[in-house]
Design an enzyme around this catalytic site. Structure first.
Site, PDB file in Angstrom:
ATOM      1  N   ASN D  11     -36.188  10.655 -45.624  1.00  0.00           N
ATOM      2  CA  ASN D  11     -34.815  11.122 -45.458  1.00  0.00           C
ATOM      3  C   ASN D  11     -33.860  10.073 -46.035  1.00  0.00           C
ATOM      4  OD1 ASN D  11     -32.331  11.972 -44.501  1.00  0.00           O
ATOM      5  ND2 ASN D  11     -32.823  11.673 -42.332  1.00  0.00           N
ATOM      6  N   PHE D  12     -33.098  10.436 -47.073  1.00  0.00           N
ATOM      7  CA  PHE D  12     -32.203   9.450 -47.714  1.00  0.00           C
ATOM      8  C   PHE D  12     -30.925   9.230 -46.902  1.00  0.00           C
ATOM      9  CE2 PHE D  12     -33.678  10.235 -52.427  1.00  0.00           C
ATOM     10  CZ  PHE D  12     -34.988  10.107 -52.023  1.00  0.00           C
ATOM     11  N   LYS D  13     -30.728  10.047 -45.843  1.00  0.00           N
ATOM     12  CA  LYS D  13     -29.482   9.973 -45.047  1.00  0.00           C
ATOM     13  C   LYS D  13     -28.283   9.896 -45.991  1.00  0.00           C
ATOM     14  CE  LYS D  13     -31.480   8.345 -40.771  1.00  0.00           C
ATOM     15  NZ  LYS D  13     -31.262   7.594 -39.535  1.00  0.00           N
ATOM     16  N   HIS D  95     -30.963  17.340 -37.100  1.00  0.00           N
ATOM     17  CA  HIS D  95     -31.166  15.893 -37.004  1.00  0.00           C
ATOM     18  C   HIS D  95     -30.194  15.336 -35.961  1.00  0.00           C
ATOM     19  CE1 HIS D  95     -31.178  11.642 -38.068  1.00  0.00           C
ATOM     20  NE2 HIS D  95     -32.357  11.871 -38.622  1.00  0.00           N
ATOM     21  N   GLU D 143     -37.989  12.749 -32.654  1.00  0.00           N
ATOM     22  CA  GLU D 143     -37.394  11.442 -32.964  1.00  0.00           C
ATOM     23  C   GLU D 143     -36.513  10.981 -31.822  1.00  0.00           C
ATOM     24  OE1 GLU D 143     -36.531  10.517 -37.433  1.00  0.00           O
ATOM     25  OE2 GLU D 143     -34.959  11.810 -36.598  1.00  0.00           O
ATOM     26  N   GLY D 183     -38.157   4.783 -36.134  1.00  0.00           N
ATOM     27  CA  GLY D 183     -38.726   3.442 -36.087  1.00  0.00           C
ATOM     28  C   GLY D 183     -39.944   3.222 -36.975  1.00  0.00           C
ATOM     29  N   ALA D 204     -36.702   6.958 -42.761  1.00  0.00           N
ATOM     30  CA  ALA D 204     -35.523   6.793 -43.611  1.00  0.00           C
ATOM     31  C   ALA D 204     -35.372   5.338 -44.040  1.00  0.00           C
ATOM     32  CB  ALA D 204     -34.276   7.286 -42.883  1.00  0.00           C
ATOM     33  N   SER D 205     -34.706   4.539 -43.183  1.00  0.00           N
ATOM     34  CA  SER D 205     -34.376   3.171 -43.586  1.00  0.00           C
ATOM     35  C   SER D 205     -35.608   2.357 -43.965  1.00  0.00           C
ATOM     36  CB  SER D 205     -33.599   2.470 -42.467  1.00  0.00           C
ATOM     37  OG  SER D 205     -34.356   2.447 -41.274  1.00  0.00           O
TER      38      SER D 205
END
Lengths: 228, 228, 228, 228
Positions: D11-13, D95, D143, D183, D204-205
């Site tokens: 997920n690139f957010k 989300h 999540e 996480g 994502a991150s």
């Protein structure tokens, strides 16, 4: 206050016919019929009238909506604690005119349980009814939005929506009770709702917009009395 | 009810300290100080307590929020008519904790005028204050959100936000009055707000969270009394 | 890219006629007419097509909406930075079909200025137009929602809405330009909009739903060409 | 395009690190590792980049969000049809940073099925996971929001949230697959997620913010390769 079934829940929406002093008048009319018949008739007045009505009647009073926040810096929000402090026994949530998100229903249902408040979660389709039942509220109220306010009862127009909702709830979470809403105006509609496996009805304009409130409520409960 | 200035408006937010019966207690305390001093002290109790409080005090009572809908099939919404029927003289809107859209403020301000209800539109920056003043409410209340609840008054931390708001409102719509909010806790804060060109203050925790409500309110109004 | 006036801004809404590959086709048709006539014709494709279209045409491309958040953990949001990185020159905000709050418009307008992005804020009434002008966007686009998609141009049905909007904007913030929207389908509508003091038009179905895009756009710009 | 499992969904957010041209760069890096390893690595770029990315890679591309409206007069909305026309194979919804209502999830899941688009519904608690599974999406992604972006994998911090989610989904709707999110940063986290009964991960991150994208993705998939 323990809630007894069958249950007739009258939603005042934001109709002016049942606003301010008239809110209390309608609630007292419901109380009169409830006392005369021994049946549970509950009311959901407008948010602004909640405490005023609950302080002056002894029938069960519900909030029409609650937010998913705890008491604090939340101007213009309705907390479960405020609902309780106002003297209500519980709250409706997720009405088609005031939907909330599933994660909010989850938070509200869990917090309401801790506060011993009754939750009535409105739904529109069997699938959403199943989803909301999975969150464990006390009651789900299935109301196909396209029938709300039409006077065409869901029990006649779409009985399969009610029966499949009842079945799904039994499978997923049998502790959850099912109310039937949308288009309810006559005692026959109430009787049909009970035959389909629900524990009662949620209605609004059928009573609030009636010229003679007492007559309208008496006609609603008559078939239940005969059945008993 | 005509609103007189300076105005102290106490927002109960959804603090449990001022919920249910305690809402009326706080409103009566405000009323006592108002009567003793001749100053206008208004209250904005929680939505659920609005009718209950307004029916039992004679000081001005405001709603904390209102929706942009007319009476009708709007479960869980607050209409201006419900606010009026509850006995309130007006409503706050657009608080930082419950923002609404500009087109909704426009509708609400116009409908409130027809219903002779007072509108207090909260804002956060001089530009938003100017924008809201262009919609013609009775009052705009400038409250930098970052100062809300801090006890640091905007009149000290950011006096230029207040003075430039006052100037912009004078230029765009001089009929609109300006209240000053955020961080107000002492009488000195109130006096400073008036010196900056506002007609009073909007505050919440400074009173609601105080141990002794009467003492807290008296301390707030003292500098105004001396000034008079 | 510097925006030249008069400006024709074509909003693709979420019409399937202008989705995916057809979005680029429509944008290229607009580009063709723009090149032939020397007039500024800009497009606002759907969010999902923004980068794809902007990467393949040289006319000004706008986003239909943007959120008030900075790049970060905001799944499903549209940031001004993403709009810029996609190659658009700016963004519409507050369309009647996607309103945002005044404090969000304030944040977006200020951030867009820093990023050298053009903001087009949609409005519905003269009062809201005045309010939005106070926030200092580049352009406000007045569109009475009841006329959107009707083919009845605001310049005919409610010219006073446009003229009083233009006057209020001149008084409050003369740097802000005014576009005219709702019901625009013919070149005559465009000419009328310019005569009322606006710098151009915002339209959608009049072009997107036309059988022959090029013909529809040429007909729109013809009266402007004659005027020049 | 048929989706194969295990699935790694990135997920690139709205991270700027993966916006505009860099969105395509990251998607191509994922494609490279996917081709080298034979594993399914899908990407969810920002809305504005959706068509641009999907037109230029062959791995599965998801939208980060979709609205519950059909194509039409919905400025600034994302329709399922636009997602499909952009070349994506499906969409995430609900989300934690962009929740929608249960009735909207119901509509979107049913319409996506008709359009042969894959739905990934995010959830936060076992109860909400059960509720969303009752709506019949292809995938639910559990999540716990408090772990998102922390680098502390849910499989370590709260494995029981995952296992009870998996159990509830099996009981309520065994056709629904479960992804594990929040996480996730290492291959060990991915392996743990699979051991708990999920079909893959949503992250994502852990990838987007990595200095070396290819290295980060390779490290993620390594334990799965060894397992195979």
């Amino acid at each position: 206050m323990r809630l007894e079934y069958p249950l007739i829940l009258i939603n005042f929406k934001s109709y002016r016919e049942a606003s301010g002093k008239k809110a209390l008048e309608l609630a007292r009319t419901a109380q009169k019929v409830s006392r005369d018949t021994g049946l549970t008739i509950a009311v959901a007045p407008q948010l602004t009238d909640l405490h005023f009505v609950a302080a002056n009647v002894e029938i069960p009073v519900f909030s029409q909506h609650v937010d998913d926040v705890s008491p604090g810096s939340y101007t213009g929000h309705v907390t479960l604690e405020a609902v309780k402090d106002a003297g209500a026994i519980g709250t409706m949530i997720n009405h088609s005119e005031r939907r909330v998100r599933a994660d909010q229903v989850d938070v509200i249902v869990k917090r309401a349980r801790e506060l011993s408040l009754v939750t009535v979660v409105c739904t529109n389709t069997p699938e959403v009814t199943a989803a909301m039942a999975a969150l464990g509220p006390d009651i789900v109220a299935i109301e196909p939005p396209e029938l709300i306010g039409t006077g065409i009862p869901v029990s006649k127009a779409k009985p399969e929506v009610v029966t499949s909702s009842v079945e799904l709830v039994r499978r997923i979470n049998p502790a959850v009770k099912v109310l039937c809403g949308a288009g309810i105006t006559t005692g026959e509609d109430v009787a049909a709702a009970l035959r389909l496996g629900t524990v009662g009805v949620l209605l609004a304009s059928g009573v609030v917009k009636a010229k003679d409130w007492e007559k309208a409520i008496r006609e609603l409960v008559e078939p239940i009395l005969k059945r008993a």
